[in-house]
Design an enzyme around this catalytic site. Sequence first.
Site, PDB file in Angstrom:
ATOM      1  N   GLU A 115       0.839  -1.193   0.000  1.00 29.48           N
ATOM      2  CA  GLU A 115       0.000   0.000   0.000  1.00 29.48           C
ATOM      3  C   GLU A 115       0.875   1.244   0.000  1.00 29.48           C
ATOM      4  O   GLU A 115       2.109   1.163   0.088  1.00 29.48           O
ATOM      5  CB  GLU A 115      -0.951  -0.030   1.206  1.00 29.48           C
ATOM      6  CG  GLU A 115      -1.892  -1.221   1.182  1.00 29.48           C
ATOM      7  CD  GLU A 115      -2.831  -1.271   2.363  1.00 29.48           C
ATOM      8  OE1 GLU A 115      -2.773  -0.364   3.218  1.00 29.48           O
ATOM      9  OE2 GLU A 115      -3.629  -2.223   2.452  1.00 29.48           O
ATOM     10  N   HIS A 243      -8.827   9.681   3.998  1.00 28.63           N
ATOM     11  CA  HIS A 243      -8.489   8.617   3.065  1.00 28.63           C
ATOM     12  C   HIS A 243      -8.665   9.153   1.647  1.00 28.63           C
ATOM     13  O   HIS A 243      -9.697   9.741   1.324  1.00 28.63           O
ATOM     14  CB  HIS A 243      -9.388   7.396   3.268  1.00 28.63           C
ATOM     15  CG  HIS A 243      -8.826   6.153   2.665  1.00 28.63           C
ATOM     16  ND1 HIS A 243      -8.790   5.953   1.295  1.00 28.63           N
ATOM     17  CD2 HIS A 243      -8.252   5.057   3.219  1.00 28.63           C
ATOM     18  CE1 HIS A 243      -8.235   4.782   1.047  1.00 28.63           C
ATOM     19  NE2 HIS A 243      -7.892   4.215   2.192  1.00 28.63           N
ATOM     20  N   ARG A 290      -0.684   8.698   2.407  1.00 27.86           N
ATOM     21  CA  ARG A 290      -2.047   9.212   2.314  1.00 27.86           C
ATOM     22  C   ARG A 290      -2.138  10.737   2.395  1.00 27.86           C
ATOM     23  O   ARG A 290      -2.990  11.336   1.749  1.00 27.86           O
ATOM     24  CB  ARG A 290      -2.910   8.571   3.410  1.00 27.86           C
ATOM     25  CG  ARG A 290      -3.189   7.116   3.151  1.00 27.86           C
ATOM     26  CD  ARG A 290      -4.028   6.501   4.244  1.00 27.86           C
ATOM     27  NE  ARG A 290      -4.316   5.109   3.946  1.00 27.86           N
ATOM     28  CZ  ARG A 290      -4.951   4.288   4.759  1.00 27.86           C
ATOM     29  NH1 ARG A 290      -5.365   4.727   5.939  1.00 27.86           N
ATOM     30  NH2 ARG A 290      -5.181   3.029   4.424  1.00 27.86           N
ATOM     31  N   HIS A 351     -11.062   9.867   7.814  1.00 29.84           N
ATOM     32  CA  HIS A 351     -10.864   8.430   7.958  1.00 29.84           C
ATOM     33  C   HIS A 351     -10.273   8.019   9.303  1.00 29.84           C
ATOM     34  O   HIS A 351     -10.705   7.028   9.886  1.00 29.84           O
ATOM     35  CB  HIS A 351      -9.938   7.955   6.832  1.00 29.84           C
ATOM     36  CG  HIS A 351      -9.673   6.484   6.823  1.00 29.84           C
ATOM     37  ND1 HIS A 351     -10.677   5.551   6.643  1.00 29.84           N
ATOM     38  CD2 HIS A 351      -8.516   5.773   6.956  1.00 29.84           C
ATOM     39  CE1 HIS A 351     -10.155   4.328   6.657  1.00 29.84           C
ATOM     40  NE2 HIS A 351      -8.852   4.437   6.869  1.00 29.84           N
ATOM     41  N   ARG A 386      -0.437   8.576   9.598  1.00 30.97           N
ATOM     42  CA  ARG A 386      -0.367   7.120   9.781  1.00 30.97           C
ATOM     43  C   ARG A 386      -0.007   6.421   8.486  1.00 30.97           C
ATOM     44  O   ARG A 386      -0.610   6.666   7.437  1.00 30.97           O
ATOM     45  CB  ARG A 386      -1.708   6.581  10.288  1.00 30.97           C
ATOM     46  CG  ARG A 386      -1.757   5.061  10.383  1.00 30.97           C
ATOM     47  CD  ARG A 386      -3.020   4.587  11.054  1.00 30.97           C
ATOM     48  NE  ARG A 386      -4.213   4.792  10.257  1.00 30.97           N
ATOM     49  CZ  ARG A 386      -4.672   3.931   9.334  1.00 30.97           C
ATOM     50  NH1 ARG A 386      -3.989   2.833   9.056  1.00 30.97           N
ATOM     51  NH2 ARG A 386      -5.794   4.181   8.688  1.00 30.97           N
TER      52      ARG A 386
END
Length: 531
Positions: A115, A243, A290, A351, A386
Site C-alpha cells: 500500500e 483517506h 495518504r 478516515h 499514519r
Amino acid sequence: MQTDFLVIGSGVAGLTYALNMARKYPEKKVMVLTKTREDETNTKYAQGGVAVVNDLEHDSFEKHIEDTLVAGDGLCNEAVVEIVVREGPQRIREIIDWGARFDRQPDGDFSRGREGGHSEFRVLHHKDITGSEIERTLLEAVYRQPNIELVTHCFVVDLITQHHLGYLVTKSTLDIECYGIYVMNLQTNRIEQIRARITLLATGGCGRVYRSTTNPSIATGDGVAMVYRAKGRIENMEFIQFHPTALYEPGSPSPFLISEAVRGDGAILRNKDGEAFMERYDTRKDLAPRDIAARAIDSEMKRTGTEHVFLDCRHMDMEKFRQHFPNIYEKCKSIGIEAGQDMIPVAPAAHYSCGGIKTDEWGRTSIHNLYACGECASTGLHGANRLASNSLLEAMVFAHRCYIHTVDQIDNTAFREDIPEWNAEGTSAPREMILITQSLKELQQVMSDYVGIVRSNERLSRAMRRLDMLHEETEALYARTIVSPQLCELRNLITVGYLIVKGAAFRHESRGLHYNTDYPYKSKLVQNIIL
C-alpha cells in the site's frame, strides 16, 4: 455494579485486552461495554489489512520502521515505532492461533499486499474485509470465555474521578484517578455507575465530526472527550487523516471505502481529463503516503472544478480483482460501475485520527488506573500521518502491552466505595430534538469547510468562533435536560472539534496531515501539541 477490569469498546484493541486479562485471571471479572451491537466497531470496517514483517527473506524490521517514520513526517516516537514493528509478528501469530484466516498463496505462504508509503509487500489481508475477519475471530474467542461479560447498548457518559467526590481537579493535578464510569443503560434509560479497579478506553475514532467520513455512526470521539473533561492529556488532534479514495456518491455521509490496496495492486488516479496526475506531486506516484495523495486529489478537484477524481482499474486483471476485492467490486457494480470497463469516481473522506489520548509505551494515560489503546490513543506511532495498515497492528501490540502492565498493577488497585449516584435533579426531557440534530449538522459543516485537508489561519479562527457558540448552546442544553445518547455524542463531537481546531491553530507549520496555507513549510521546531 463493579468489575475488576472494565473495557469500553469492542474492536480489536478492547477485545484483545479483554481476552488476555480473562485468560490470565479466570477468577476475576472482565466487563466489555459497547454502545450499539458488539460487532459495530471501526475495526469491522477496516478493509486493507495488517502491515507486518513476517518474511525476512524479502523484508526487514528496519524497512518497516523507516517507512513508518517517513510517513509520520518527523513526529513519530522512534522507540514506539520499533516496539510496534518488532512485537507485531508475535501478535499476528497470536490472532492466527485464535482463528483469524489471512489469505494465502497456493504454496501456503501468506498473500501479501503493498500500500501507499510501503517499500515492500507486507500487508496481510482477508480479501477486502480484513477488519471484519479479525472482529469475528475475537468475538468468537470472547464468547468462549466464561468470565467476560459483554454488555451492549450502553452509552458511557463520563469517567469517575476525584472530581465526582467533591475535590478540585485541574490540568495541574498530578494524581487524578479513575474509579469507573457513569453509563446510560439504553434499555432502561437510566444512568448507572460501574466501579472498576482498572479501566481501558478502546473507543475508536472521531470521523463523525466531519460531514463525509468512512467511519460508522459510532465514531464520535467519546473516549477523547471524556478524558479531556476529566483533565487528562490529549495530543496531536490536528492530524486527521483523510483517506484519498472513498467512493464518490453525492450526498452520502458515509462513503464506501476503496481500499488503498487497490492502488497497491496497480490502480491509477486520474483527473476528469484522464490524466494520471500523481507524478506531478510525488515521485512515488499512486503509492505516495495518504497525506500527499489526499492533498493531490484535493488540489486536482479545486483546479478542475470537480467534486471527485477517478480511480482507473481497467487495465488490471479483473479475475484477480474480484478475488482480492469482492466487496469493492460488488459495491461498484451495485451503482452501475463495472470496474473492468469504467473508472471509479473517488474523493477524500475523513478516515482516521492520528492524535488522541496521550499514552506512554505501556498504554498508560495521565490518569491513574486508566489505559487507552487503538484509534482513541496517541501512542507516538503515527506521528503526523499514519502509514497505511499500521492501525490494526498498533491496536494488537498496545492492547497486549496494556495487559502486561495491568498485571503488574492490579494487586495495588482497589475499588472506591464512596462514589455518589448520578444526579439528574432539576432536568427534564428535551422538547425539541432539532436543537441537537441541527447543531450536529452545523458542527460537521464548519469542520468540513474550515478544518479539512487544507487550512488557513482565517478559516481556523472562524471555525473556533462557530464552535464556541455551539459549545455554549450545547452545555446549556446539557445542564437543563435529561441526558440522551444524541446529546452526549453532540457534546463529545464539539469537544473533539475544539481540540482539532486548537491543535491546528497552535501548529505554525505544515506537517503531515496538517497543511496550513499561511505556514506552507515545516518548522525547524518539531514538537507534539498537548492539550
